[in-house]
Design a protein around this motif. Sequence first.
Motif, mmCIF file in Angstrom:
data_model
loop_
_atom_site.group_PDB
_atom_site.id
_atom_site.type_symbol
_atom_site.label_atom_id
_atom_site.label_comp_id
_atom_site.label_asym_id
_atom_site.label_seq_id
_atom_site.Cartn_x
_atom_site.Cartn_y
_atom_site.Cartn_z
ATOM 1 N N LYS A 29 44.284 56.163 49.916
ATOM 2 C CA LYS A 29 42.908 55.711 49.692
ATOM 3 C C LYS A 29 42.398 56.137 48.289
ATOM 4 O O LYS A 29 41.904 55.291 47.535
ATOM 5 C CB LYS A 29 42.044 56.242 50.843
ATOM 6 N N GLN A 32 44.020 53.916 45.757
ATOM 7 C CA GLN A 32 43.409 52.572 45.687
ATOM 8 C C GLN A 32 42.076 52.628 44.945
ATOM 9 O O GLN A 32 41.743 51.734 44.164
ATOM 10 C CB GLN A 32 43.169 52.020 47.097
ATOM 11 N N ASP A 33 41.301 53.684 45.212
ATOM 12 C CA ASP A 33 40.001 53.817 44.535
ATOM 13 C C ASP A 33 40.188 54.018 43.032
ATOM 14 O O ASP A 33 39.397 53.536 42.222
ATOM 15 C CB ASP A 33 39.195 54.975 45.131
ATOM 16 N N TRP A 34 41.243 54.753 42.671
ATOM 17 C CA TRP A 34 41.542 54.969 41.246
ATOM 18 C C TRP A 34 41.860 53.641 40.559
ATOM 19 O O TRP A 34 41.298 53.312 39.518
ATOM 20 C CB TRP A 34 42.718 55.951 41.110
ATOM 21 N N ILE A 35 42.724 52.851 41.203
ATOM 22 C CA ILE A 35 43.066 51.540 40.633
ATOM 23 C C ILE A 35 41.833 50.640 40.612
ATOM 24 O O ILE A 35 41.578 49.932 39.627
ATOM 25 C CB ILE A 35 44.210 50.858 41.437
ATOM 26 N N GLY A 36 41.034 50.701 41.676
ATOM 27 C CA GLY A 36 39.797 49.919 41.732
ATOM 28 C C GLY A 36 38.863 50.277 40.589
ATOM 29 O O GLY A 36 38.233 49.411 39.978
ATOM 30 N N SER A 37 38.804 51.568 40.291
ATOM 31 C CA SER A 37 37.942 52.029 39.203
ATOM 32 C C SER A 37 38.413 51.489 37.855
ATOM 33 O O SER A 37 37.605 51.069 37.019
ATOM 34 C CB SER A 37 37.930 53.563 39.199
ATOM 35 N N ALA A 39 40.147 48.741 37.458
ATOM 36 C CA ALA A 39 39.878 47.298 37.492
ATOM 37 C C ALA A 39 38.400 47.016 37.250
ATOM 38 O O ALA A 39 38.039 46.039 36.589
ATOM 39 C CB ALA A 39 40.327 46.707 38.831
ATOM 40 N N ALA A 40 37.528 47.886 37.780
ATOM 41 C CA ALA A 40 36.082 47.688 37.617
ATOM 42 C C ALA A 40 35.670 47.806 36.153
ATOM 43 O O ALA A 40 34.658 47.260 35.737
ATOM 44 C CB ALA A 40 35.304 48.688 38.471
ATOM 45 N N GLN A 41 36.463 48.548 35.374
ATOM 46 C CA GLN A 41 36.171 48.653 33.934
ATOM 47 C C GLN A 41 36.848 47.524 33.158
ATOM 48 O O GLN A 41 36.851 47.540 31.937
ATOM 49 C CB GLN A 41 36.658 50.007 33.408
ATOM 50 N N ASN A 42 37.429 46.599 33.889
ATOM 51 C CA ASN A 42 38.185 45.497 33.287
ATOM 52 C C ASN A 42 39.302 46.019 32.386
ATOM 53 O O ASN A 42 39.559 45.491 31.313
ATOM 54 C CB ASN A 42 37.249 44.561 32.515
ATOM 55 N N LEU A 44 42.437 46.878 33.817
ATOM 56 C CA LEU A 44 43.723 46.733 34.501
ATOM 57 C C LEU A 44 44.396 45.467 33.993
ATOM 58 O O LEU A 44 43.834 44.385 34.080
ATOM 59 C CB LEU A 44 43.497 46.641 36.014
ATOM 60 N N ASN B 322 37.784 46.819 45.606
ATOM 61 C CA ASN B 322 38.932 47.232 44.787
ATOM 62 C C ASN B 322 39.924 46.081 44.665
ATOM 63 O O ASN B 322 40.341 45.721 43.567
ATOM 64 C CB ASN B 322 39.650 48.425 45.424
ATOM 65 N N LEU B 325 38.633 43.129 42.574
ATOM 66 C CA LEU B 325 38.654 43.394 41.134
ATOM 67 C C LEU B 325 40.072 43.362 40.584
ATOM 68 O O LEU B 325 40.294 42.946 39.445
ATOM 69 C CB LEU B 325 38.005 44.745 40.852
ATOM 70 N N TYR B 329 38.715 40.179 37.765
ATOM 71 C CA TYR B 329 37.591 40.998 37.339
ATOM 72 C C TYR B 329 36.316 40.163 37.229
ATOM 73 O O TYR B 329 36.346 39.032 36.749
ATOM 74 C CB TYR B 329 37.879 41.628 35.973
ATOM 75 N N ARG B 337 31.003 47.182 43.576
ATOM 76 C CA ARG B 337 31.972 48.212 43.958
ATOM 77 C C ARG B 337 31.354 49.590 43.769
ATOM 78 O O ARG B 337 31.513 50.477 44.598
ATOM 79 C CB ARG B 337 33.237 48.096 43.103
ATOM 80 N N GLU B 353 31.123 56.792 37.575
ATOM 81 C CA GLU B 353 31.870 55.529 37.547
ATOM 82 C C GLU B 353 31.030 54.412 36.931
ATOM 83 O O GLU B 353 31.547 53.592 36.174
ATOM 84 C CB GLU B 353 32.278 55.137 38.966
#
Lengths: 115, 410
Positions: A29, A32-37, A39-42, A44, B322, B325, B329, B337, B353
Motif C-alpha cells: 500500500k 502504491q501511494d508512493w507511485i501515486g504521489s 504520478a500526481a506530480q506528473n 511518472l 493512484n 494518475l 495524468y 488524490r 504532497e
Amino acid sequence: MNEFLLVIHRDLKSKDASPSPEQMQQAIKPFQDWIGSIAAQNKLVNPPKRWDADGRVVKQNNVVLNGPYAEIKESVGGLFLIRANDYDDAVEIAKGCPIIQWGAVVEVRMAVPTT
Amino acid sequence: MNDQALIPHLFRTEYRNIVSVLCYRFGIAHIEEAEDLVSDTFLAATEQWSLDGVPENPRAWLYAVAKNKTKNHIKRDALFEQKLAVEIKYNAEKSEAFDIDLSQKNIADSQLAMMFTVCNPVNSPESQIALALNLLCGFGSPEIADAFLTNKEVIYKRLQRAKEKLKEAHIKIQQPTLPEIAERLDTVMTTLYLLFSEGYYSTSQNTTLRKDLCLEAMRLNALLIENATTNRPSANALLALMCFHASRFDARLTADGEAILYQEQDDTLWDKNLIAQGTHFLNMASTGPAVTKYHLEAGIAYWHTQKENTDEKWQNILSLYNELLILEYSPVAALNRTFALAKTNGKAEAIREAEKLKLTDNPFYYSLLGSLYSDLDNGKAIQHFEAALAITNSPTDKVTLARNIERLKT
C-alpha cells in the motif's frame, strides 16, 4: 525536465533477506501511494511492473546461470522511469521509496539528454 | 402531458429519430434535406393539430407524414433522384422497397450508426458535442447555445461547418464493423463523457437543461450497451460512472443552480435507483481484463455513493486515484488524490504532497490548500483561499471562497 531511471535493488536470495516477504507485503500500500504521489506530480514516465524472482544470468562463453542475481547479494527488484529537474529532485523522489528502511537500495540514473 | 408540452417533447424525440433514419438510409450528403423534411413535418403537425386537435397516435401521424413528404421529395427532386440512384446501386439490398423503415429496431440501428458518424475526429470535440446534441438528441441551436454559454449564431455556424466537414470527408453512416468499433468506440465514449460533463459541470444556471444533457448522454450510452457489438466492458463502466454521478444530481445543486459540496449534501436526496443501476453496470464492466479510466472513475464514484466516511472508503478512493494518475495524468485527479490522502493519512502529509503539485495557475490547487490548512493554520488557509479567489472565473466558486474566508476571519 530530464528522465531518470529508478532501480530498486534488494536481496532476493538469502533466506533471512531484508526486506522480508512479510515486510514487502506490508509495503504494498505505501508503495502504491508512493507511485501515486509521483504520478500526481506528473513525473511518472513509465509505471513499475512486477518482476518475478526467478531470472537468468547470461555470461561469457555461453554460461547461463539461474537466479536473478549476478555476483552480489542484491538483485534488481523493480525499475521505472520518472521525470525530474535534476539529481536533487530525483533523489528527493527516490527517498520516498517505502522499503529503503528495510535495506532496499534505490539507484538513480539520469538519461543522457539527446540533442 | 398536455398538448402544449406534447409538441416540443415529440419534436425533440421524433426529430432525432426520423432524421437518423433518413440519414442512415440516404447518407450524410442529404442531411440538410432530411432535416428540412422533418422540420416540414413538424410544421404541418403544428398547423393541422391546432385546427383538428392532436390525433390519437401523434407519433404514427408524424411517421406517416414524414414518409409521404420524403417520397414526394424524391419524386420531385431530379437531382436527389440522380444522386440517390448511384447510392441505390451501391446499396442494392436497400433499394427493393422504397419504404422508410421507422420501426423501433431501425431507429435504434440508425441512431447507433449516426453516433459513430457524429463522433468522427474530422471535427473538434466541441463540434462533435454540438452535433451530437443537434442530431442525436434533437436540441436546437438556442438550447445548445445556452448549454455552452454562447449565442445561437455561434452554434448555428459551428453545426453548419461540422456537417460540411462530414460531407466533405464522405463519412458513411453505417453499422460499425468490429475493427471500426475497436478503433472508434473510444472517440464515441469520449464524446459521451464530454456531453455528460457539459451537463454535470456546466456553469449554466439552467438546471433543467443541464440535467437533460446528462440524461441524453446516458440514453446514448445505453444504446451502445443494447447493441451486442458495442456492448463492451468500458461502455458499461462509463454508464456506471454516469449513473453514480447522476444519482447526486438533485442533492448537489440548490434551487438556483448553486453547487452544494459533497460533504454538505443531504444524502436522502441521492437517487437509490440510479446507484443500484450504476452498481449493475459496474459489475457488467468487470467482465474483461481491461481496466480503463472509466472503470477507475466509476469505482471512485461508487465509493462516493457510500456516505459513511470509513477508512475502507477513503483507502479505496486513494488507490483508485493512484491507478488513474498512473494511467493518465490530470490536474483534477492529482488534486482529488491529495484530498483522499488527507482523509487516510492526515492533513499534514496531504499538505506536503499538495505543495509538490505546484499547480499554481489552478484555482482548485489553492482552494485545496486552503481547506487543508483550515483549523491547522488559519492565516495560511486565508492566504490560499484569497489566491484562489484572485484567479477563479466561476461566480459560484467566488461565493464559496468568500464564505470560507469570512468564516476563518471570525
